[in-house]
Design a protein around this motif. Structure first.
Motif, short mmCIF file in Angstrom:
data_model
loop_
_atom_site.label_atom_id
_atom_site.label_comp_id
_atom_site.label_asym_id
_atom_site.label_seq_id
_atom_site.Cartn_x
_atom_site.Cartn_y
_atom_site.Cartn_z
N ARG A 1 -3.63 -10.42 -2.48
CA ARG A 1 -3.38 -10.07 -3.88
C ARG A 1 -2.46 -8.86 -3.96
O ARG A 1 -1.55 -8.81 -4.81
CB ARG A 1 -4.70 -9.78 -4.60
CG ARG A 1 -5.65 -10.98 -4.66
CD ARG A 1 -6.94 -10.62 -5.38
NE ARG A 1 -7.90 -11.70 -5.32
CZ ARG A 1 -9.13 -11.64 -5.84
NH1 ARG A 1 -9.52 -10.52 -6.47
NH2 ARG A 1 -9.95 -12.66 -5.75
N PHE A 2 -2.69 -7.89 -3.10
CA PHE A 2 -1.81 -6.72 -3.09
C PHE A 2 -0.38 -7.10 -2.74
O PHE A 2 0.57 -6.52 -3.28
CB PHE A 2 -2.33 -5.68 -2.08
CG PHE A 2 -3.61 -4.99 -2.51
CD1 PHE A 2 -3.90 -4.83 -3.84
CD2 PHE A 2 -4.50 -4.50 -1.56
CE1 PHE A 2 -5.08 -4.19 -4.24
CE2 PHE A 2 -5.66 -3.87 -1.94
CZ PHE A 2 -5.96 -3.72 -3.30
N ARG A 3 -0.21 -8.06 -1.84
CA ARG A 3 1.13 -8.46 -1.42
C ARG A 3 1.91 -9.10 -2.57
O ARG A 3 3.15 -9.11 -2.55
CB ARG A 3 1.04 -9.44 -0.26
CG ARG A 3 0.59 -8.80 1.06
CD ARG A 3 0.25 -9.85 2.09
NE ARG A 3 1.35 -10.80 2.26
CZ ARG A 3 1.21 -12.04 2.70
NH1 ARG A 3 0.00 -12.51 2.97
NH2 ARG A 3 2.25 -12.82 2.85
N ARG B 199 1.96 -3.49 14.19
CA ARG B 199 2.36 -4.86 14.56
C ARG B 199 1.24 -5.84 14.27
O ARG B 199 1.47 -6.93 13.73
CB ARG B 199 2.74 -4.90 16.04
CG ARG B 199 3.20 -6.27 16.52
CD ARG B 199 3.60 -6.23 17.99
NE ARG B 199 4.04 -7.54 18.45
CZ ARG B 199 4.40 -7.80 19.70
NH1 ARG B 199 4.40 -6.83 20.60
NH2 ARG B 199 4.78 -9.02 20.05
N ALA B 200 -0.01 -5.47 14.63
CA ALA B 200 -1.14 -6.36 14.38
C ALA B 200 -1.37 -6.56 12.89
O ALA B 200 -1.63 -7.67 12.43
CB ALA B 200 -2.40 -5.79 15.04
N TYR B 201 -1.24 -5.48 12.12
CA TYR B 201 -1.45 -5.57 10.67
C TYR B 201 -0.35 -6.43 10.03
O TYR B 201 -0.64 -7.29 9.18
CB TYR B 201 -1.46 -4.18 10.06
CG TYR B 201 -1.64 -4.17 8.56
CD1 TYR B 201 -2.90 -4.35 8.00
CD2 TYR B 201 -0.57 -4.00 7.71
CE1 TYR B 201 -3.08 -4.37 6.63
CE2 TYR B 201 -0.73 -4.00 6.33
CZ TYR B 201 -1.98 -4.17 5.80
OH TYR B 201 -2.14 -4.18 4.43
N ASN B 202 0.90 -6.20 10.40
CA ASN B 202 2.00 -6.98 9.83
C ASN B 202 1.89 -8.46 10.21
O ASN B 202 2.19 -9.35 9.39
CB ASN B 202 3.34 -6.42 10.31
CG ASN B 202 3.65 -5.07 9.69
OD1 ASN B 202 3.20 -4.76 8.58
ND2 ASN B 202 4.42 -4.24 10.39
N LYS B 203 1.46 -8.72 11.44
CA LYS B 203 1.30 -10.12 11.87
C LYS B 203 0.17 -10.79 11.09
O LYS B 203 0.29 -11.94 10.69
CB LYS B 203 1.00 -10.16 13.37
CG LYS B 203 0.88 -11.57 13.93
CD LYS B 203 0.65 -11.54 15.43
CE LYS B 203 0.53 -12.96 16.00
NZ LYS B 203 0.29 -12.93 17.47
N ARG B 204 -0.89 -10.04 10.85
CA ARG B 204 -2.05 -10.61 10.12
C ARG B 204 -1.70 -10.84 8.65
O ARG B 204 -2.26 -11.77 8.02
CB ARG B 204 -3.23 -9.64 10.23
CG ARG B 204 -4.54 -10.15 9.62
CD ARG B 204 -5.20 -11.16 10.49
NE ARG B 204 -6.44 -11.64 9.88
CZ ARG B 204 -7.62 -11.04 10.01
NH1 ARG B 204 -7.72 -9.94 10.74
NH2 ARG B 204 -8.68 -11.54 9.42
N THR B 205 -0.81 -10.05 8.09
CA THR B 205 -0.47 -10.17 6.67
C THR B 205 0.89 -10.81 6.44
O THR B 205 1.42 -10.74 5.34
CB THR B 205 -0.50 -8.78 6.01
OG1 THR B 205 0.47 -7.93 6.65
CG2 THR B 205 -1.87 -8.16 6.09
N ALA B 206 1.46 -11.42 7.50
CA ALA B 206 2.78 -12.03 7.37
C ALA B 206 2.72 -13.24 6.44
O ALA B 206 1.68 -13.88 6.31
CB ALA B 206 3.33 -12.43 8.73
N ASP B 207 3.85 -13.53 5.81
CA ASP B 207 3.91 -14.69 4.92
C ASP B 207 3.76 -15.97 5.72
O ASP B 207 4.20 -16.08 6.85
CB ASP B 207 5.26 -14.71 4.19
CG ASP B 207 5.38 -13.52 3.24
OD1 ASP B 207 4.35 -13.11 2.70
OD2 ASP B 207 6.51 -13.03 3.05
#
Length: 282
Positions: free
Chosen positions: A109-111, A274-282
């Motif tokens: 939702r934040f994204r 990196r882990a956070y961006n990968k988990r929240t990637a589109d």
């Protein structure tokens, strides 16, 4: 022949992110976490009830059998150690919070909002430090009631508290890493407890390192938590300087704590992001 002009492209609704916008968005995330805590005050039990319980338990139960603390009372020897353990456990809070938000879809939702993705992490980190700071304050008050004192000047006292927050900031990155990798809060609790609980005891947090076997003493004295705790003890006047045979970090605990905090951040932060961006990637 009549031609129809192409409809103008709608401008992007996501504004450019400036330092001012990022600060405002991060503060909103901080308030969001604080409001969540306000509505569920039982979440503060780990920084209110537990600190009092730990201080009293170690001071009056275990402390009765520990007498060799370098000429200071065990209660004064104890408080810096428990505070060091508490700030290390701040990684628990941020890891569980991130995993919970990811699992519930709140991050998604934040994204969808016109905000910087980093504001979520910054807000969670600041809220976690505030949460842990409550525990430090509760321990300080409890310690004062049972005989703990800060015996050096104001500047040394402030420096010691600043070192706690600096080390807590480094531990938050470890929490972000674990929270981004784990799929459930239960998994976070298992990993964090297994990783952090032994580390906080394999140090000078609750007992002097001198009587330990040589190989174990070397490990304990190179433990970053030992540097933090030794720095607090020396700055607050709660313990003697390191013994001549102690390892190098304990002879320069303030500088060692700063180096450890910066080094842990530099090493862990890229993997955490990196882990956070990968988990929240589109």
């Amino acid at each position: 022949m009549t031609t129809t002009a192409a409809a103008p492209t709608a401008p992007s609704t996501r504004p450019d992110i400036t330092s001012t916008n990022l600060a405002q968005q991060s503060w909103i995330m901080v308030k969001r976490n604080l409001i969540h805590t306000k509505r569920q005050p039982e979440m503060l039990s780990d920084v209110t009830v537990q600190p009092i319980m730990f201080v009293l338990l170690f001071a009056f139960v275990f402390g009765a059998s520990i007498t060799d603390t370098g000429g200071v009372s065990y209660r004064e020897f104890l408080l810096p150690g428990i505070m060091g353990q508490t700030i290390v456990f701040s990684a628990f809070i941020v890891a569980a919070g991130i995993t919970s938000d990811l699992d519930k879809g709140i991050i998604d939702r934040f994204r969808s909002l016109p905000i910087a993705r980093s504001s979520v992490l910054i807000g969670r980190s600041i809220a976690s430090l505030l949460h842990s700071s409550i525990g430090i304050a509760v321990m300080a008050v409890t310690g004062l009631l049972i005989g703990w004192r800060i015996r050096n000047g104001v500047l040394d006292a402030v420096l010691a508290f600043a070192l706690i927050l600096l080390f807590g900031f480094a531990m938050i990155w470890f929490g972000i890493l674990v929270g981004s990798l784990m799929r459930s809060v239960e998994a976070v609790n298992g990993v964090m407890f297994t990783a952090l609980f032994p580390v906080t005891f394999l140090a000078n947090t609750f007992v002097p390192t001198g009587p330990m076997p040589t190989w174990l003493r070397v490990i304990a004295e190179w433990n970053p938590i030992s540097s933090l705790v030794q720095a607090m003890r020396e700055l607050w006047g709660n313990g003697p300087a390191a013994a001549p045979g102690a390892q190098l970090p304990l002879h320069h605990p303030v500088l060692s704590t700063v180096i450890w905090a910066v080094a842990l951040t530099v090493v862990i932060a890229p993997f955490a992001l990196r882990a956070y961006n990968k988990r929240t990637a589109d």
